[in-house]
Design a protein around this motif. Structure first.
Motif, PDB file in Angstrom:
ATOM      1  N   ALA A 181      63.677  76.760 -18.499  1.00 44.90           N
ATOM      2  CA  ALA A 181      64.089  75.671 -17.605  1.00 44.90           C
ATOM      3  C   ALA A 181      65.097  74.757 -18.294  1.00 44.90           C
ATOM      4  CB  ALA A 181      62.864  74.884 -17.148  1.00 44.90           C
ATOM      5  N   CYS A 182      64.887  74.504 -19.578  1.00 47.45           N
ATOM      6  CA  CYS A 182      65.824  73.665 -20.331  1.00 47.45           C
ATOM      7  C   CYS A 182      67.217  74.280 -20.346  1.00 47.45           C
ATOM      8  CB  CYS A 182      65.329  73.471 -21.762  1.00 47.45           C
ATOM      9  SG  CYS A 182      63.849  72.448 -21.931  1.00 47.45           S
ATOM     10  N   PHE A 183      67.276  75.593 -20.616  1.00 46.82           N
ATOM     11  CA  PHE A 183      68.571  76.258 -20.684  1.00 46.82           C
ATOM     12  C   PHE A 183      69.264  76.241 -19.318  1.00 46.82           C
ATOM     13  CE2 PHE A 183      68.690  79.141 -24.666  1.00 46.82           C
ATOM     14  CZ  PHE A 183      68.179  78.119 -25.444  1.00 46.82           C
ATOM     15  N   LYS A 184      68.524  76.507 -18.268  1.00 48.17           N
ATOM     16  CA  LYS A 184      69.107  76.484 -16.922  1.00 48.17           C
ATOM     17  C   LYS A 184      69.635  75.092 -16.592  1.00 48.17           C
ATOM     18  CE  LYS A 184      66.424  80.212 -14.746  1.00 48.17           C
ATOM     19  NZ  LYS A 184      65.411  80.550 -13.705  1.00 48.17           N
ATOM     20  N   PHE A 185      68.866  74.083 -16.927  1.00 53.20           N
ATOM     21  CA  PHE A 185      69.285  72.706 -16.681  1.00 53.20           C
ATOM     22  C   PHE A 185      70.557  72.374 -17.454  1.00 53.20           C
ATOM     23  CE2 PHE A 185      69.149  68.408 -18.570  1.00 53.20           C
ATOM     24  CZ  PHE A 185      69.363  67.641 -17.435  1.00 53.20           C
ATOM     25  N   MET A 186      70.558  72.663 -18.742  1.00 59.98           N
ATOM     26  CA  MET A 186      71.707  72.321 -19.584  1.00 59.98           C
ATOM     27  C   MET A 186      72.968  73.044 -19.123  1.00 59.98           C
ATOM     28  SD  MET A 186      69.775  72.315 -23.295  1.00 59.98           S
ATOM     29  CE  MET A 186      71.303  72.254 -24.227  1.00 59.98           C
ATOM     30  N   ASN A 187      72.813  74.266 -18.667  1.00 64.45           N
ATOM     31  CA  ASN A 187      73.978  75.044 -18.230  1.00 64.45           C
ATOM     32  C   ASN A 187      74.608  74.502 -16.954  1.00 64.45           C
ATOM     33  OD1 ASN A 187      73.773  76.795 -20.379  1.00 64.45           O
ATOM     34  ND2 ASN A 187      72.603  78.345 -19.257  1.00 64.45           N
ATOM     35  N   GLN A 188      73.878  73.693 -16.209  1.00 66.12           N
ATOM     36  CA  GLN A 188      74.393  73.124 -14.956  1.00 66.12           C
ATOM     37  C   GLN A 188      75.069  71.769 -15.148  1.00 66.12           C
ATOM     38  OE1 GLN A 188      74.545  74.766 -12.100  1.00 66.12           O
ATOM     39  NE2 GLN A 188      73.529  76.520 -13.066  1.00 66.12           N
ATOM     40  N   LEU A 189      74.952  71.193 -16.329  1.00 69.25           N
ATOM     41  CA  LEU A 189      75.520  69.860 -16.573  1.00 69.25           C
ATOM     42  C   LEU A 189      77.037  69.911 -16.593  1.00 69.25           C
ATOM     43  CD1 LEU A 189      73.020  68.669 -19.342  1.00 69.25           C
ATOM     44  CD2 LEU A 189      73.191  67.764 -17.001  1.00 69.25           C
ATOM     45  N   GLY A 190      77.670  68.908 -16.030  1.00 68.58           N
ATOM     46  CA  GLY A 190      79.126  68.862 -15.985  1.00 68.58           C
ATOM     47  C   GLY A 190      79.736  67.751 -16.815  1.00 68.58           C
ATOM     48  N   ILE A 191      79.057  66.623 -16.892  1.00 68.81           N
ATOM     49  CA  ILE A 191      79.563  65.483 -17.664  1.00 68.81           C
ATOM     50  C   ILE A 191      78.952  65.458 -19.065  1.00 68.81           C
ATOM     51  CG2 ILE A 191      79.606  62.956 -17.802  1.00 68.81           C
ATOM     52  CD1 ILE A 191      79.709  62.901 -14.746  1.00 68.81           C
ATOM     53  N   ILE A 192      77.664  65.668 -19.144  1.00 68.58           N
ATOM     54  CA  ILE A 192      76.966  65.690 -20.433  1.00 68.58           C
ATOM     55  C   ILE A 192      77.296  66.991 -21.142  1.00 68.58           C
ATOM     56  CG2 ILE A 192      74.712  65.642 -21.554  1.00 68.58           C
ATOM     57  CD1 ILE A 192      73.725  64.021 -19.095  1.00 68.58           C
ATOM     58  N   ALA A 245      73.765  61.023 -11.863  1.00 68.48           N
ATOM     59  CA  ALA A 245      74.124  62.015 -10.849  1.00 68.48           C
ATOM     60  C   ALA A 245      74.254  63.409 -11.475  1.00 68.48           C
ATOM     61  CB  ALA A 245      75.434  61.623 -10.170  1.00 68.48           C
ATOM     62  N   ASP A 246      74.796  63.470 -12.676  1.00 64.69           N
ATOM     63  CA  ASP A 246      74.939  64.747 -13.372  1.00 64.69           C
ATOM     64  C   ASP A 246      73.581  65.363 -13.659  1.00 64.69           C
ATOM     65  OD1 ASP A 246      76.525  66.787 -14.521  1.00 64.69           O
ATOM     66  OD2 ASP A 246      76.297  65.916 -16.523  1.00 64.69           O
ATOM     67  N   ILE A 247      72.650  64.547 -14.132  1.00 70.53           N
ATOM     68  CA  ILE A 247      71.297  65.019 -14.414  1.00 70.53           C
ATOM     69  C   ILE A 247      70.595  65.430 -13.123  1.00 70.53           C
ATOM     70  CG2 ILE A 247      69.017  64.283 -15.218  1.00 70.53           C
ATOM     71  CD1 ILE A 247      70.479  62.542 -17.306  1.00 70.53           C
ATOM     72  N   GLU A 248      70.756  64.647 -12.080  1.00 72.37           N
ATOM     73  CA  GLU A 248      70.096  64.916 -10.799  1.00 72.37           C
ATOM     74  C   GLU A 248      70.532  66.258 -10.215  1.00 72.37           C
ATOM     75  OE1 GLU A 248      67.744  65.089  -8.038  1.00 72.37           O
ATOM     76  OE2 GLU A 248      67.672  63.030  -8.801  1.00 72.37           O
ATOM     77  N   GLN A 249      71.842  66.511 -10.232  1.00 71.51           N
ATOM     78  CA  GLN A 249      72.317  67.767  -9.645  1.00 71.51           C
ATOM     79  C   GLN A 249      71.888  68.970 -10.497  1.00 71.51           C
ATOM     80  OE1 GLN A 249      74.875  70.009 -10.785  1.00 71.51           O
ATOM     81  NE2 GLN A 249      75.199  68.886 -12.713  1.00 71.51           N
ATOM     82  N   ALA A 250      71.794  68.788 -11.827  1.00 69.06           N
ATOM     83  CA  ALA A 250      71.353  69.882 -12.681  1.00 69.06           C
ATOM     84  C   ALA A 250      69.877  70.169 -12.498  1.00 69.06           C
ATOM     85  CB  ALA A 250      71.664  69.565 -14.145  1.00 69.06           C
ATOM     86  N   LEU A 251      69.071  69.124 -12.356  1.00 65.15           N
ATOM     87  CA  LEU A 251      67.643  69.324 -12.136  1.00 65.15           C
ATOM     88  C   LEU A 251      67.387  69.995 -10.780  1.00 65.15           C
ATOM     89  CD1 LEU A 251      66.172  65.934 -13.468  1.00 65.15           C
ATOM     90  CD2 LEU A 251      65.775  68.211 -14.436  1.00 65.15           C
ATOM     91  N   ALA A 252      68.216  69.705  -9.830  1.00 61.73           N
ATOM     92  CA  ALA A 252      68.033  70.279  -8.494  1.00 61.73           C
ATOM     93  C   ALA A 252      68.246  71.793  -8.469  1.00 61.73           C
ATOM     94  CB  ALA A 252      68.993  69.607  -7.511  1.00 61.73           C
ATOM     95  N   LYS A 253      68.887  72.310  -9.517  1.00 57.41           N
ATOM     96  CA  LYS A 253      69.232  73.734  -9.553  1.00 57.41           C
ATOM     97  C   LYS A 253      68.286  74.562 -10.402  1.00 57.41           C
ATOM     98  CE  LYS A 253      74.097  72.685  -8.702  1.00 57.41           C
ATOM     99  NZ  LYS A 253      75.462  72.646  -9.283  1.00 57.41           N
ATOM    100  N   ILE A 254      67.197  73.959 -10.862  1.00 58.33           N
ATOM    101  CA  ILE A 254      66.236  74.747 -11.653  1.00 58.33           C
ATOM    102  C   ILE A 254      64.932  74.916 -10.868  1.00 58.33           C
ATOM    103  CG2 ILE A 254      67.221  74.007 -13.843  1.00 58.33           C
ATOM    104  CD1 ILE A 254      64.855  72.123 -14.179  1.00 58.33           C
TER     105      ILE A 254
END
Length: 411
Positions: free
Chosen positions: A338-349, A402-411
């Motif tokens: 889940a961590c890897f999926k989340f991190m891979n979706q981040l755009g700003i961080i 917002a960056d974190i929110e959209q990444a969490l939404a995709k896991i």
């Protein structure tokens, strides 16, 4: 009334007047420096005429950076070096010898732990690792060959906080050096001298460089330790008194191991000090916003940041760091996957390994920084497969959220 950190930093005079009245300290890239006469250079080598000779030992731009660090922290002496690891290594080598031991926190930055547990053991220096949040456990390890107690003001990435004044009292009781690594808590939030710390080291690569502009480190002697009490500095204490420690560094390990900072790096660090207060405040405010947001998110299992009320270490953070224990936090998801999926979706961080950059940076310590350690060692020091470390930068808080929110939404 004392002026603000930023005002003081911007108004520290140069060691010598600049002939052109420059507002910023010039960068002295020169390797060597001329003397007016043969007698003068000979007097310098005899230690009778202070002057810059060769930039590996001293340099005008470095001198000004050191003056700023000394002035802003209240330290007795300051020595700039090439990196935070150079600051730690030079200090340990100057204060210890074969057969000595040091007591160190058991939750340390990975490379510091490796230095103590691997590199220094080859030279007969023992490190006794202990939970430094328990002074009684520290005291139980002290013997006649103990030379210093070392710990990080906030451990990375466990984010634990030890009671500095309790450990100062213990060190003073046994005439030991109390040495801290304050990298996560820069001088804007920590005054180590007021707390009684003897020696402070930090990686200036982090906050002080102005946002990952350059590698650097600094060693601060707060002038609170009697160097005649350490058998490895006693001879220098007889000659140099309160300047014994920095004198030994300059005349031995610092000079002979080539640990010097470059003039260009010192320039970046000088500029970084002028902006430090502004950056820390912005990063801290972002950290609080993100911490409160993550605490409420259903997909987040755990959030650790001692600046948040109710988090372990919060009371000590208020006492020692004015409630601002750096700007690094950790949070857990349900698994490493889940961590890897989340991190891979981040755009700003960004996915990167550093702290206190202007950019927000995230990393999965279990699979990166600590990958060389056996699994049982990683788990023993609190490095979990489900944990990520987030170093919060100066971006807009709403953008980061917002960056974190959209990444969490995709896991």
């Amino acid at each position: 009334m004392e002026k603000s950190f930023t005002t003081r930093s911007l108004n520290i005079p140069f060691p010598k007047d600049d002939p052109h009245r420059a507002l910023d300290m010039p960068i002295y890239e020169s390797i060597a420096f001329d003397f007016a006469s043969s007698e003068d250079i000979a007097a310098n080598f005899r230690g009778e005429l202070p002057a810059h000779v060769y930039s590996r030992t001293s340099n005008p731009t470095l001198e000004y950076f050191e003056r700023k660090m000394k002035t802003l922290t209240g330290a007795h002496q300051a020595l700039a070096v090439a990196s935070g690891m150079a600051a730690i290594t030079n200090t340990i080598l100057s204060l210890c010898k074969t057969g000595d031991n040091i007591i160190a926190g058991n939750h340390l930055f990975g490379h510091t732990f490796a230095l103590f547990s691997e590199s220094l053991t080859n030279y007969g220096l023992q490190t006794r690792f202990v939970d430094t949040t328990k002074p009684e456990a520290v005291e139980a390890l002290i013997d006649a060959n103990t030379r210093l107690i070392y710990f990080e003001t906030v451990t990375n990435p466990q984010l634990e906080i030890a009671d500095i004044e309790a450990l100062v009292a213990l060190a003073n009781k046994y005439h030991l050096v109390l040495m801290i690594d304050s990298t996560i808590t820069p001088p804007v939030v920590l005054n180590s001298k007021k707390l009684g710390v003897h020696v402070e080291v930090m990686s200036t690569t982090k906050f002080i460089s102005g946002g990952a502009t350059s590698f650097g480190g600094v060693i601060l002697d707060n002038g609170l330790y009697d160097w005649s009490n350490n058998p490895n500095t006693a001879a220098f204490a007889a000659k140099f008194g309160p300047d014994a420690f920095i004198s030994k560094l300059r005349k031995n390990y610092y000079r002979n191991t080539g640990a010097s900072m470059t003039a260009h790096t010192a320039h970046y660090q000088i500029m970084g000090l002028d902006m430090l207060e502004l950056r820390v405040e912005r990063c801290y405010n972002n950290c609080m916003v993100l911490g409160e947001f993550l605490q409420k998110h259903p997909k987040v299992v755990k959030v650790t940041y001692p600046g948040l009320p109710g988090t372990p270490g919060y009371e000590l953070a208020v006492k020692q760091f004015s409630g601002k224990p750096g700007t690094v936090m950790t949070f857990d998801l349900e698994s490493q996957e889940a961590c890897f999926k989340f991190m891979n979706q981040l755009g700003i961080i960004r996915r990167a390994t550093n702290l206190n950059d202007n950019k927000s940076l995230i990393i999965h310590p279990y699979s990166t920084i600590y990958i060389e350690f056996p699994e049982e060692e990683r788990l023993a020091v609190g490095i979990r497969p489900s944990m990520m470390r987030l170093s919060v930068g100066i971006e807009g808080a709403a953008d980061l959220m917002a960056d974190i929110e959209q990444a969490l939404a995709k896991i």
